[in-house]
Design an enzyme around this catalytic site. Sequence first.
Site, short mmCIF file in Angstrom:
data_model
loop_
_atom_site.label_atom_id
_atom_site.label_comp_id
_atom_site.label_asym_id
_atom_site.label_seq_id
_atom_site.Cartn_x
_atom_site.Cartn_y
_atom_site.Cartn_z
N CYS A 136 1.03 -1.16 0.10
CA CYS A 136 -0.15 0.01 -0.09
C CYS A 136 0.90 1.42 0.00
CB CYS A 136 -1.01 -0.14 1.14
SG CYS A 136 -1.84 -1.54 0.99
N HIS A 175 -9.81 2.07 -1.07
CA HIS A 175 -8.28 1.96 -1.09
C HIS A 175 -8.07 1.15 -2.20
CE1 HIS A 175 -4.34 1.32 0.59
NE2 HIS A 175 -4.62 0.37 1.18
N CYS A 227 0.61 3.17 6.09
CA CYS A 227 1.06 1.84 6.45
C CYS A 227 0.83 0.74 5.21
CB CYS A 227 0.21 1.27 7.66
SG CYS A 227 -1.73 1.36 7.23
#
Lengths: 435, 445
Positions: free
Chosen positions: A101, A392, A422
Amino acid sequence: MAASSVPRAATRQPRRVAVLGGNRIPFARANGPYAQASNQDMLTAAVDGLVARFGLAGERVGEVVAGAVLKHSADFNLTRETVLGSRLHPTTPAYDVQQACGTGLEAAILVANKIALGQIDSGIAGGVDSASDAPIAVSEGLRQGLLAANRAKSTAQRLKALASIRPTQLIPAIPQNVEPRTGLSMGEHMSQTAARWSITREAQDELAAASHAHLAAAYERGFFDDLVTGYLGVSKDTTLRPDTSTEKLAALKPVFGKGDGATMTAGNSTPLTDGASVVLLGTEEWAAAHHLTPLAWFVDAETAAVDYVHGDEGMLMAPAYAVPRLLARNGLSLQDFDFYEIHEAFAATVLTTLAAWEDADFCRDRLGLDAPLGSIDRSRLNVNGSSLAAGHPFAATGGRIVASLAKQLSEAGGGRGLISICAAGGQGVVAILEA
Amino acid sequence: MTDIFSTIIGSPIARRVGVPQPTRLRRYEPGMPLCEGPVLVAGGGRFADGLVTWLGELGIRAIRALDPNPSDSGEATRLGAVVLDLSEARDPQDLDALRVVGAPALRSLARNARVVVIGTDPATLGEVSHVATHRALEGAVRSIAKELRHGATANLVLAQQDSSDGVRSAVEFLLSGRSAYVDGQVIRVDDRTGANADAVRPLAGKVAVVTGAARGIGAEIARVMARDGATVVAVDVPAAGDALAAVANEIRGTALQVDVTAADAGRRIVDHAVTRHGSIDVVVHNAGITRDKLLVNMDESRWGSVMAVNLRSILQLNDAILAPGAMPDGGRIVCVASIAGIAGNRGQTNYGASKAGVIGIVDALSTQLAERGITVNAVAPGFIETDMTARIPFATREIGRRMNSLQQGGTPKDVAETIAWLAQPGAAAVTGQVVRVCGQSLLGA
């Protein structure tokens, strides 16, 4: 231009790197409107929207850097293939990067660093992910059997190799949101950390409701008019629920964690999403030559990783370690920021990170600090919404945040912003923007 | 997209059974000659000599009279155009020239030929018989336009005393393939001077804003203006962003996503054009919507949204565009009106009102901005072949296409060409005009 304006390497000073703008397609819930779109389709749409916004058609930019977390083997050169299918000049070089990510933000850091060093004058950084158009692999046993058959020199050998394949090996391997070393999903990891930090259900739902309210308000005031370009008939993030509330969120059943202590629901966790985003970075001179006004400066960045496998740290806690190192290097305190963009992988991720910075023991024992970093002014957190509302698509989140924060800083007439993302594998990527 | 040539009406079978067949219109492409065949310039008006010289410079043969004895070795040369300059006519009997000169000339026209009659604007004349004479030209030209066949058009230019630049610009447009679907129109020119510095790219160096540029007519306006040299800012609502980006990238312009009804739309458009491209020389108010209902069934949102997008947004954008530091002197504003704003249309009280209001803007603003040399004009499209008209049921669509002197629908490019002409530096003398791009539609005639 670069060659003549940049002094010899020995005397060269790092150059300021401007965030000039961004573009993304609206993020959409997986298996929704973008179910048929590939990573390359979506990344191309994001790049072409950026090209149109900044009048870059037919132009060569220094480099395009992007990546995807869920990637087909055919996408080995995803970003370069995207450039070739875009309106950028085909002589624009490109490469892929992958850091879970953190991919999108890491791509921006790489581009910014090359610009700062004088290696390129402009660049596009971004990321894309499709949870819908996910790669499906054959099982390891089937793969080995097929490779052996391919190596076979005789029909007999080939038949023998094929005969070694067992029926259960014909079941394909579908990618799962599971950490390879623990077998736990990211949500399960997070729920352990949330429980350890006693993060309440109410606090998580409040953060989720605020994310939706902020994102809805930002759309309402036209904030995204020059940050988002519609795609396949979608003009707003489809996971946005403008009318949600803490009451509605409180009614949802927990999906991660066990028993009465379970606090994490589909409402305070990010849904699987499809989407792409890119940001345009450049030097002041390149910006001026293109009549562009820098929105913000890309000041510095830091990455960190935690040992969640052998050690006892939470898997998504790495930003808690990265930020103090970044602050120390830049002589800043946690309170020296006008805006904070802390990626909402889960509402609990944001809340544990903030709690850790407020905790004297954690800051002393784990971060080696004399005093806790302290708390932040929550009214400065994710002011235009974040991943809980927008969704996301893993590698696309960094680009979304960099462009939105840069525009927010510009609109505010200046200030400093902190980005914290994160990533799977116990990593964290953080950065500072200033305007 | 289907046009009349791809439907059964244009099929060989229909041709054989005697359905009248439209002519493929001559449409402008860069590098094309102004017109095909020599131009007869007659009538003895004050602009004729200048036009003959100008045509010569373009390498087009201009003749002052038809050869009374065409060579017996073959067919007589077909005329590409007839320009009849009757600007000096004093008395109704001078109009006989239309018949004496016009009749044989009309018999010698090539396909897609042009008839342009030049008169004097009656509004600038005092004597009654003088006014009547020049007003008469309008009836004659509109009738000639209805008599012409094979894609030929007839239009009237009404000039003032010293309108040579304006006459030249209008005649150039009308002779060219740019005016393919402009027929039976009256265009007034005043005595302002102006010329195109670059004949091939008349809009070179100009920054043009086109609203509603994501698709249809707006996208074509953007393309034609870019082809003519303009740097185009393509504007449309964020929801049309992907189509808008495709248009902007195709023409190497920039895309600006903004809803023209937003309070800050004007400021954002001006900021973008001026900071990114250095100026805002041309604005084309093309964004428009329809929300049809009979007035008895018209709700507030249908009425309000059409008014907001089609009319009020133009007023609001103009405030920003005309504020100090934005559009320079000599700028151009072109609005897209509609035949519905002239003739009215059942089910379109809201749309008709908004588009008639646009014509009001042109009337009032053109006068106010005359001092600054900013021209304000409108085009009023008739039946144009778009994705929208392609969805009209077959029979209705064929009637719509046919109810004009050219017996076919126009294309978005026809509308765009007219707008691009009005935006030219050379069209400085053209202001306050509503040019219909309708093939001389029977509606609102």
